[in-house]
Write an enzyme that holds these catalytic residues in place. Structure first.
Site, PDB file in Angstrom:
ATOM      1  N   GLU A   1      -2.975  65.170  47.536  1.00 31.12           N
ATOM      2  CA  GLU A   1      -3.278  65.217  49.025  1.00 31.12           C
ATOM      3  C   GLU A   1      -4.668  65.293  49.432  1.00 31.12           C
ATOM      4  O   GLU A   1      -5.202  64.689  50.429  1.00 31.12           O
ATOM      5  CB  GLU A   1      -2.520  66.399  49.628  1.00 31.12           C
ATOM      6  CG  GLU A   1      -0.943  66.505  49.889  1.00 31.12           C
ATOM      7  CD  GLU A   1      -0.273  67.016  48.300  1.00 31.12           C
ATOM      8  OE1 GLU A   1       0.827  67.139  48.282  1.00 31.12           O
ATOM      9  OE2 GLU A   1      -1.080  67.117  47.560  1.00 31.12           O
TER      10      GLU A   1
ATOM     11  N   PHE B   1      10.080  79.242  51.541  1.00 30.27           N
ATOM     12  CA  PHE B   1       9.738  78.537  50.227  1.00 30.27           C
ATOM     13  C   PHE B   1       8.645  77.515  50.981  1.00 30.27           C
ATOM     14  O   PHE B   1       9.185  76.818  51.878  1.00 30.27           O
ATOM     15  CB  PHE B   1      10.893  77.787  49.536  1.00 30.27           C
ATOM     16  CG  PHE B   1      10.518  76.634  48.596  1.00 30.27           C
ATOM     17  CD1 PHE B   1       9.725  77.160  47.314  1.00 30.27           C
ATOM     18  CD2 PHE B   1      10.698  75.402  48.661  1.00 30.27           C
ATOM     19  CE1 PHE B   1       9.557  76.201  46.385  1.00 30.27           C
ATOM     20  CE2 PHE B   1      10.347  74.593  47.719  1.00 30.27           C
ATOM     21  CZ  PHE B   1       9.649  74.989  46.724  1.00 30.27           C
ATOM     22  N   GLN B   2       7.538  77.318  50.254  1.00 32.68           N
ATOM     23  CA  GLN B   2       6.503  76.422  50.623  1.00 32.68           C
ATOM     24  C   GLN B   2       6.132  76.497  52.154  1.00 32.68           C
ATOM     25  O   GLN B   2       5.931  75.533  52.666  1.00 32.68           O
ATOM     26  CB  GLN B   2       6.908  74.714  50.429  1.00 32.68           C
ATOM     27  CG  GLN B   2       7.026  74.500  48.938  1.00 32.68           C
ATOM     28  CD  GLN B   2       7.188  73.108  48.648  1.00 32.68           C
ATOM     29  OE1 GLN B   2       7.902  72.173  49.428  1.00 32.68           O
ATOM     30  NE2 GLN B   2       6.721  72.667  47.637  1.00 32.68           N
TER      31      GLN B   2
ATOM     32  N   LYS C   1      10.365  71.451  60.116  1.00 37.09           N
ATOM     33  CA  LYS C   1      11.477  70.570  59.646  1.00 37.09           C
ATOM     34  C   LYS C   1      12.305  70.302  60.938  1.00 37.09           C
ATOM     35  O   LYS C   1      12.949  69.110  61.031  1.00 37.09           O
ATOM     36  CB  LYS C   1      11.879  70.691  58.423  1.00 37.09           C
ATOM     37  CG  LYS C   1      12.673  69.771  57.702  1.00 37.09           C
ATOM     38  CD  LYS C   1      13.244  69.929  56.636  1.00 37.09           C
ATOM     39  CE  LYS C   1      14.234  68.918  56.011  1.00 37.09           C
ATOM     40  NZ  LYS C   1      14.565  69.127  54.418  1.00 37.09           N
TER      41      LYS C   1
ATOM     42  N   MET D   1     -27.364  67.306  39.224  1.00 36.74           N
ATOM     43  CA  MET D   1     -28.123  67.956  40.212  1.00 36.74           C
ATOM     44  C   MET D   1     -28.414  69.490  40.060  1.00 36.74           C
ATOM     45  O   MET D   1     -29.452  69.862  39.965  1.00 36.74           O
ATOM     46  CB  MET D   1     -27.817  67.695  41.607  1.00 36.74           C
ATOM     47  CG  MET D   1     -28.577  68.237  42.763  1.00 36.74           C
ATOM     48  SD  MET D   1     -30.262  67.170  42.650  1.00 36.74           S
ATOM     49  CE  MET D   1     -29.805  65.727  43.800  1.00 36.74           C
TER      50      MET D   1
END
Length: 571
Positions: free
Chosen positions: A57, A119-120, A169, A485
């Site tokens: 993602e 969940f999630q 959802k 760096m």
């Protein structure tokens, strides 16, 4: 109920979302599916929108960012709830810091479960509130179309930025009549595009009163497509120009008036000119810490004009004498019009002659350079060779670190939207997926990601994305087996105590590329650099080029943290 509402079709929330995206002209989405967005993905299956399946993602957001930076259009991201949403945060913060327009659509658990640690589930609206321009949680399907219209409007107007829409959802399942608003009208959000006439007149007078003027251009020049107006002003009055990292490309890199980048790794001439200037015209710049160095020592003799569309950015870092809020393009057009009608122009051009001579002297005294006779490959030489082979016409992305600064110093950018880099947040792992986004937008252009051997591993899984969609992105890896760096700072300021900056275990990038189905090339001799890069750039395939360079090469000039611009460390 109005007649239009009666006649409007009934669609599910998922259908409303996709239809709204089509109304906004969206032609591509970068994303990764999951449970809470499956209804949306089912509608996308038949939609006339290209979907690019990234492998992470974060890669999706950076790809959308690269698409947005290279096109000027908002990039669109679609991910699932919970970890899918939280994986976007680094990309969102990257876009926020650099004012890049994105619309990020995240799935959420059903409204009946929000707040129950389902969940999630993650409070992505709360998590991203500090790094989005605005965000929405859609609680009613009737609000969905209006929310999408407002999200695109907010993302792309004023000072651009990322906007997040969180959609539970169940909202994607229920039906509502679909009416897409013709325009967004948000009472509390009215960006100002026109500069105040009185302030513009003050700026013009201040310019004509100066004898050592400088134009300091930033990312706002590129975002506003104000490059032609900037060039017209600079050339009309013979005013030298320097740029922030984000402003590169806003003024032609080979123009005689361009001094290069300003700040921590800016050119000697640019830093000295700013410090001795009596007037700075800052356009689309925030005067951030990497540019100013020690603020109390910054441009001690200069009056400062700051032009920015975001009023909160004006005077935030340095004291400003003439603030002008508005769109850079509109304001520069008005300044140019007044300058061209002013009889003081001829006398002014004559007066700045000695100033230009002084700047030429500084440029000749300390030009950008490196050990050109080395038997090892110098990273600066690699960038110069890329520039030579592309004639400055490629789209270049970078990750963050030494290679980013070498690209900024040694590649001459002539046009806006050709340089994609994480300026504000400094995000390792940005460059390669951003290049993928740009290649999706411009399939026939040469897109090159200049990366480091540390940075490329942050999102190297996106090689699979490039291969799947036949995107011939070229990744030039500056391979020094260090976090370069970090190592340079440890060398200069920590007595060469290289604490965990040496990359002792590294993959074979050639074999890794081949394992993904891409092309892998290794370059370890200076004399083969041009030939192998030329072959890579013309092969029409996703390609990783591992360039083994001088391990302890440094980026110079360098202004130590907390020091003034005059305290440069020169090679």
């Amino acid at each position: 109920m109005k007649d239009a509402e009666v006649k409007a079709p009934e669609l599910t929330g998922a259908q409303i979302l996709v239809e709204s995206l089509l109304r906004e002209g969206v032609d591509v989405i970068f994303g990764f599916p999951g449970g809470s967005v499956l209804n949306i993905y089912d509608v996308l299956y038949d939609a006339k929108i290209k979907h690019v399946l990234t492998r992470h993602e974060q890669g999706a957001v950076h790809a959308a960012d690269g698409y947005a930076r290279s096109t000027g259009k908002p990039g669109v991201v679609l991910v699932t709830s919970g970890p899918g949403a939280t994986n976007t945060v680094t990309g969102i913060a990257t876009a926020y810091m650099d004012s890049i327009p994105l619309v990020i659509i995240t799935g959420q658990v059903p409204t009946t479960l929000v707040g129950n640690d389902a969940f999630q589930e993650a409070d992505i609206v709360g998590i991203t509130r500090p790094c989005t321009k605005h965000n929405f949680l859609v609680k009613n399907v009737k609000d969905l179309a209006r929310t999408i219209k407002e999200a695109f409007y907010i993302a792309s107007t004023g000072r651009p930025g990322p906007v997040l829409i969180d959609i539970p959802k169940d909202i994607t399942q229920v039906k509502s009549r679909f009416l897409y608003p013709a325009a967004a009208n948000i009472r509390s959000y009215k960006p100002n595009y026109q500069g105040h006439p009185g302030q513009i007149k003050k700026a013009v007078d201040a310019i004509f009163e100066s004898s050592r003027p400088m134009i300091f251009s930033g990312g706002g020049i590129n975002l506003a497509s104000a490059d032609a107006d900037l060039k017209r002003l600079a050339e009309k009055l013979r005013i030298p120009v320097t740029s922030s990292l984000m402003g590169l490309g806003g003024f032609p890199g080979e123009n005689e008036l361009f001094l290069g980048m300003l700040g921590m790794h800016g050119t000697y001439a640019a830093n000295m000119a700013i410090q001795h200037s009596d007037l700075i015209i800052g356009v689309g710049v925030r005067f951030d810490d990497r540019v100013t160095g020690k603020v109390s020592d910054f441009a001690p003799e200069a009056r400062i004009i700051q032009i920015d569309i975001d009023p909160t950015s004006i005077g935030k870092s340095v004291e400003v004498d003439i603030p002008i809020v508005g769109d850079a393009k509109n304001i520069l057009k008005e300044i140019v019009a007044q300058v061209e009608a002013d009889k003081r122009t001829k006398e002014f051009r004559k007066r700045v002659g000695p100033w230009l001579a002084q700047i030429r002297e500084w440029t000749a005294k300390h030009p950008l350079t490196y050990g050109r006779d080395s038997k090892k490959i110098k990273p600066q030489f690699v960038v110069e060779t890329i520039y030579k082979l592309t004639n400055g016409k490629a789209i270049i992305s970078t990750d963050v670190g030494q290679h980013q600064m070498w690209a900024a110093q040694f590649y001459k950018f002539h046009k806006p939207r050709k340089f994609l880099t994480s300026g504000g947040l400094g995000t390792m792992g940005y460059g390669f997926p951003a290049a993928i986004g740009a290649q999706v937008a411009f399939p026939d252009e040469l897109v090159i990601s200049i990366s480091g051997d540390g940075s490329i591993q942050m999102n190297i899984q996106e090689v699979a994305t490039a291969v799947q969609y036949n995107l011939p992105v070229k990744v030039v890896i500056i391979d020094n087996k260090f976090l370069g760096m970090v190592r340079q700072w440890q060398e200069k300021f920590y007595n060469k105590r290289y604490s965990y900056s040496c990359l002792e275990v590294m993959p074979d990038f050639v074999k890794l590329a081949e394992a993904y189905g891409a092309v892998g090339i290794r370059i370890d001799k200076p004399e083969e650099t041009e030939r192998k890069l030329k072959d890579a750039f013309s092969n029409g395939k996703p390609t990783l080029i591992d360039v083994v360079v001088e391990r302890e090469e440094g980026v110079y000039p360098m202004v130590p943290a907390g020091a003034g611009l005059k305290e440069m460390i020169i090679l």
